[in-house]
Write a protein that holds these residues in place. Sequence first.
Motif, PDB file in Angstrom:
ATOM      1  N   ASP A  20       0.840  -1.204   0.000  1.00 56.70           N
ATOM      2  CA  ASP A  20       0.000   0.000   0.000  1.00 56.70           C
ATOM      3  C   ASP A  20       0.878   1.258   0.000  1.00 56.70           C
ATOM      4  N   PRO A  21       0.865   2.050  -1.093  1.00 58.64           N
ATOM      5  CA  PRO A  21       1.749   3.226  -1.186  1.00 58.64           C
ATOM      6  C   PRO A  21       1.518   4.232  -0.060  1.00 58.64           C
ATOM      7  N   GLY A  22       0.259   4.407   0.337  1.00 58.46           N
ATOM      8  CA  GLY A  22      -0.046   5.359   1.404  1.00 58.46           C
ATOM      9  C   GLY A  22       0.563   4.938   2.734  1.00 58.46           C
ATOM     10  N   ILE A  24       3.165   2.861   3.082  1.00 60.72           N
ATOM     11  CA  ILE A  24       4.625   2.938   2.924  1.00 60.72           C
ATOM     12  C   ILE A  24       5.110   4.370   3.151  1.00 60.72           C
ATOM     13  N   GLU A  25       4.407   5.325   2.559  1.00 64.61           N
ATOM     14  CA  GLU A  25       4.792   6.735   2.716  1.00 64.61           C
ATOM     15  C   GLU A  25       4.695   7.168   4.181  1.00 64.61           C
ATOM     16  N   ARG A  26       3.654   6.711   4.860  1.00 62.73           N
ATOM     17  CA  ARG A  26       3.461   7.090   6.267  1.00 62.73           C
ATOM     18  C   ARG A  26       4.572   6.509   7.148  1.00 62.73           C
ATOM     19  N   VAL A  28       7.674   5.674   6.162  1.00 66.70           N
ATOM     20  CA  VAL A  28       8.933   6.362   5.864  1.00 66.70           C
ATOM     21  C   VAL A  28       8.942   7.749   6.498  1.00 66.70           C
ATOM     22  N   ARG A  29       7.797   8.407   6.495  1.00 70.94           N
ATOM     23  CA  ARG A  29       7.695   9.728   7.131  1.00 70.94           C
ATOM     24  C   ARG A  29       7.967   9.616   8.637  1.00 70.94           C
ATOM     25  N   ASN A  32      11.694   9.024   9.096  1.00 77.02           N
ATOM     26  CA  ASN A  32      12.398  10.275   8.783  1.00 77.02           C
ATOM     27  C   ASN A  32      13.895  10.044   8.557  1.00 77.02           C
ATOM     28  N   ILE A  49       9.763  -0.707   1.213  1.00 79.26           N
ATOM     29  CA  ILE A  49      10.280   0.374   2.059  1.00 79.26           C
ATOM     30  C   ILE A  49      11.728   0.681   1.674  1.00 79.26           C
ATOM     31  N   GLU A  51      13.127   0.806  -1.156  1.00 81.06           N
ATOM     32  CA  GLU A  51      13.177   1.739  -2.284  1.00 81.06           C
ATOM     33  C   GLU A  51      13.086   3.189  -1.824  1.00 81.06           C
ATOM     34  N   GLU A  52      12.180   3.436  -0.889  1.00 82.17           N
ATOM     35  CA  GLU A  52      11.975   4.808  -0.404  1.00 82.17           C
ATOM     36  C   GLU A  52      13.160   5.272   0.450  1.00 82.17           C
TER      37      GLU A  52
END
Length: 276
Positions: A20-22, A24-26, A28-29, A32, A49, A51-52
């Motif tokens: 789920d991209p959302g 994964i983004e959360r 990684v955020r 930090n 993860i 990749e990010e």
Amino acid sequence: MSNKPGHQARKRFGQNFLHDPGVIERIVRAINPKADDAMVEIGPGLGAITEEILAVNPRLQVVELDRDLIPVLRTKFFNYPEFRIHEADALTFDFRQLVTDRPLRIIGNLPYNISTPLIFHLLSQAGVVQDMHFMLQKEVVQRMAAVPGDNNYGRLGIMTQYFCQVQPLFEVGPGAFRPAPKVDSAIVRLVPHATLPHPARDLETLQRVVRTAFNARRKTLRKALAGLVTVAQLQQLNINDGLRPENLALADFVAIADMLVENRAGSEPTGGEHDD
């Protein structure tokens, strides 16, 4: 990132690939990552993860047990020459060997079937760690963060809190994974204490006291710890022997362990021609 036909998730490795991209983004955020962090990922899977993180920190190192995934990761991230893969079992891996000039930042979507022993293994190396961010079964995160009196309070929470500040961050539903697990997940941040709030004189003794107590968690302390301490000794520490183990704070368990260490030291013979 979706599961590729070339690699099916393996049950024996407890694999559930995050896609789920959302989410994964959360994650990684929350982590930090910074370019100069000493980042280590446990069980990168298909690299969702990874990749990010690599986009920010090209020197990321990963520990992966499934040898079939390693060529997938090498191919996907071939354009990151400093990216390192350690083919190893995280349960026995010595993370201290990765330390250079800065403490480690460890991340991972941990397999549910080994999460508790893996956490204990990592806690034993907490001295070289800046922080840890893990995806775990929601119930495991609840146990790690539990306080005295909670149903989830026990050995995992006490020993995690001995070494770290525990910060549950957010929950993740089964739909974020392929295949979807049968349980909810949660992200937790563990930050090792700069100074232990309740340092024990002997860590192994503390672990033995906590393990013994929670092996009989439904019994009163006088029964649960009968083989280790007497009622009189508990009273000497101002601990009510009629309480259950789940009612004691970390500081109480440390006090019991320290008393055992003192008694052991007091019972050892002193003097003699072989003493230093």
